[in-house]
Scaffold this motif. Structure first.
Motif, short mmCIF file in Angstrom:
data_model
loop_
_atom_site.label_atom_id
_atom_site.label_comp_id
_atom_site.label_asym_id
_atom_site.label_seq_id
_atom_site.Cartn_x
_atom_site.Cartn_y
_atom_site.Cartn_z
N UNK A 72 0.80 -1.22 0.00
CA UNK A 72 0.00 0.00 0.00
C UNK A 72 0.84 1.27 0.00
N UNK A 73 2.05 1.23 0.53
CA UNK A 73 2.87 2.44 0.64
C UNK A 73 4.01 2.49 -0.36
N UNK A 74 4.00 1.60 -1.32
CA UNK A 74 5.05 1.61 -2.35
C UNK A 74 4.71 2.63 -3.42
N UNK A 75 5.70 2.93 -4.27
CA UNK A 75 5.48 3.89 -5.35
C UNK A 75 4.67 3.30 -6.50
N UNK A 76 4.61 1.98 -6.58
CA UNK A 76 3.79 1.34 -7.61
C UNK A 76 2.31 1.47 -7.25
N UNK A 77 1.46 1.20 -8.21
CA UNK A 77 0.01 1.26 -8.00
C UNK A 77 -0.49 -0.13 -7.62
N UNK A 78 -1.21 -0.20 -6.53
CA UNK A 78 -1.76 -1.47 -6.06
C UNK A 78 -3.27 -1.45 -6.20
N UNK A 79 -3.77 -2.40 -6.97
CA UNK A 79 -5.22 -2.55 -7.14
C UNK A 79 -5.64 -3.81 -6.40
N UNK A 80 -6.36 -3.64 -5.31
CA UNK A 80 -6.86 -4.76 -4.53
C UNK A 80 -8.33 -4.93 -4.87
N UNK A 81 -8.66 -6.04 -5.52
CA UNK A 81 -10.02 -6.30 -5.98
C UNK A 81 -10.63 -7.39 -5.12
N UNK A 82 -11.67 -7.03 -4.37
CA UNK A 82 -12.35 -7.98 -3.47
C UNK A 82 -13.70 -8.31 -4.09
N UNK A 83 -13.92 -9.60 -4.32
CA UNK A 83 -15.16 -10.06 -4.94
C UNK A 83 -15.90 -10.96 -3.97
N UNK A 84 -17.06 -10.49 -3.51
CA UNK A 84 -17.84 -11.25 -2.55
C UNK A 84 -17.90 -10.56 -1.21
N UNK A 85 -19.05 -10.70 -0.53
CA UNK A 85 -19.27 -10.02 0.75
C UNK A 85 -19.70 -11.01 1.83
N UNK A 177 -0.82 -2.13 -22.40
CA UNK A 177 -1.42 -1.43 -23.53
C UNK A 177 -1.82 -0.02 -23.11
N UNK A 178 -1.68 0.92 -24.00
CA UNK A 178 -2.08 2.29 -23.68
C UNK A 178 -1.14 2.91 -22.67
N UNK A 179 -1.71 3.79 -21.86
CA UNK A 179 -0.89 4.54 -20.89
C UNK A 179 -1.27 4.26 -19.45
N UNK A 180 -2.05 3.22 -19.22
CA UNK A 180 -2.58 3.01 -17.87
C UNK A 180 -1.47 2.76 -16.86
N UNK A 181 -0.39 2.08 -17.24
CA UNK A 181 0.69 1.79 -16.30
C UNK A 181 1.63 2.97 -16.11
N UNK A 182 1.41 4.04 -16.84
CA UNK A 182 2.23 5.25 -16.68
C UNK A 182 1.58 6.25 -15.72
N UNK A 183 0.37 5.94 -15.28
CA UNK A 183 -0.37 6.86 -14.42
C UNK A 183 -0.53 6.30 -13.02
N UNK A 184 -1.10 7.13 -12.16
CA UNK A 184 -1.26 6.76 -10.76
C UNK A 184 -2.61 6.07 -10.53
N UNK A 185 -2.92 5.87 -9.26
CA UNK A 185 -4.14 5.13 -8.90
C UNK A 185 -5.40 5.89 -9.31
#
Length: 386
Positions: A72-85, A177-185
């Motif tokens: 969570x505190x790294x410079x990379x973007x972390x996408x945590x996807x939770x499926x189900x409740x 693909x595209x520029x998504x990995x060049x941008x932030x969260x």
């Protein structure tokens, strides 16, 4: 006291022969804030972590929420996807890892909530509704997606593990693909919102085709089933309207409120997403008006068919009234031996053929008269179309 919800609950899934609208979650007055209401049949959470930067990207299915903390505190973007409740324990631990406010966790778990945007100290909560076509191509599924945006991470929570419209986003991250990995969260949050809004268009295209078919059916052959189809479309379009209307306002709030978590560059992209939401809303409103007008056309078509039937029956009755009169007169059978005035035609050699000739002549004259008056026109609506 625990929260209560209106029906339907977690996932609004209108069957093909049934209509549903979104009924938002509500609490019993006086209930404690932050109370979680887990549905008994909710699927257990599946947590998928996608951590990426411009050069690298990894995808992991983690077993516990605590495994996400290191990313969570790294410079990379972390996408945590939770499926189900389906697990209160995992959801509470997830809230502890991401330091979620109790009201944020409540909005995530107690579904469905109205689409909205709420800003907290270092997080941004975005509630959205996602719609997807059924496999049959008729009707749609809808579920809540909650997005919690942080400085270097995005947490998404979905109701169901099997249905979403984010496959293309995951593929773009994987293949760079595209520029998504060049941008932030914040750009990732925009991309997911844009996918959610764009998911309305295929559904609306289906409804446009269905309304066109109904227009032909209403004019040519309106039946009880036609009325049921119109009512079903009106109910489902109402569900779409209740999904996209507040969602449009939520996207507008992201553009207008100026959160520090949303960069100026991403706000430009959000304006495009807002335009798409407005376009979806315009289409929904247009189709709702068309479906309402179909009801008026249906009633007019039924009335016109009845008028045509009544016109046909009137013509037939009018032609046979004088014929019935002639037949009735000669059915009285007065005795001609008592008086020469008692129906002398009964003794004529050609009396029977002459009676038929007179009746045919009367019918012919009436038919010609009605034809010249235009009464035989526009009987096409009486015929059923195959």
């Amino acid at each position: 006291m625990v929260g209560k919800r209106l029906q339907p609950s977690r996932l609004v899934v209108p069957p093909d022969d049934e209509e549903s609208t979104i009924d938002y979650f509500y609490d019993v007055p006086g209930s404690m804030p932050g109370t979680l209401n887990i549905e008994p049949d909710a699927p257990p959470p599946v947590i998928v972590l996608i951590d990426y930067s411009e050069k690298t990207a990894i995808r992991l299915q983690v077993e516990t929420p605590e495994e996400c903390a290191a990313h969570l505190d790294t410079e990379s973007v972390s996408w945590v996807d939770v499926k189900g409740l389906g697990s209160e324990d995992i959801l509470k631990r997830l809230g502890a890892v991401f330091t979620l406010h109790p009201l944020v966790l409540e909005d995530i778990v107690n579904v469905p909530q109205r689409p909205k945007v709420e800003e907290y100290e270092d997080q941004l909560l975005i509630i959205a509704r996602m719609v997807m076509l059924r496999r049959s191509g008729r009707s749609f599924l809808t579920e809540q997606v909650s997005l919690i945006l942080g400085k270097h991470y995005l947490l998404t929570v979905q109701e169901e593990p099997e249905n979403d419209c984010f496959a293309t986003v995951r593929e773009r991250i994987r293949l760079n693909k595209g520029t998504i990995r060049k941008h932030n969260a914040d750009y990732l949050a925009y991309t997911l919102l844009d996918s959610i809004v764009d998911g309305f268009f295929p559904i609306l295209e289906n409804y446009g085709e269905e309304i066109e078919e109904l227009e032909d059916e209403v004019v040519a052959n309106p039946t009880r089933q036609t009325l049921e189809k119109i009512h079903k479309i009106k109910r489902e379009l109402l569900t779409l309207r209740r999904s996209i209307w507040p969602q449009r306002d939520a996207i507008n709030a992201l553009i207008r409120d100026g959160s520090d978590l949303i960069s100026d560059e991403v706000r430009v992209y959000l304006r495009d997403c807002y335009d798409h939401a407005v376009q979806v809303l315009d289409m929904v409103e247009t189709y709702r008006e068309l479906s309402s007008s179909l009801m008026d056309v249906y009633l007019s078509s039924v009335s016109n068919r009845m008028n045509e039937v009544m016109k046909l029956l009137t013509i037939v009755s009018t032609i046979f009234i004088p014929l019935t009169f002639v037949a009735g007169v000669y059915g009285m059978n007065f005795n001609v031996e008592k008086s020469p005035f008692n129906m002398p035609e009964l003794n004529w050699y050609l009396g029977y053929p002459l009676c038929w000739a007179v009746m045919i002549a009367i019918a012919t004259v009436l038919i010609v008269f009605f034809k010249r008056k235009g009464w035989f026109e526009n009987f096409s609506t009486v015929k059923s179309r195959d």
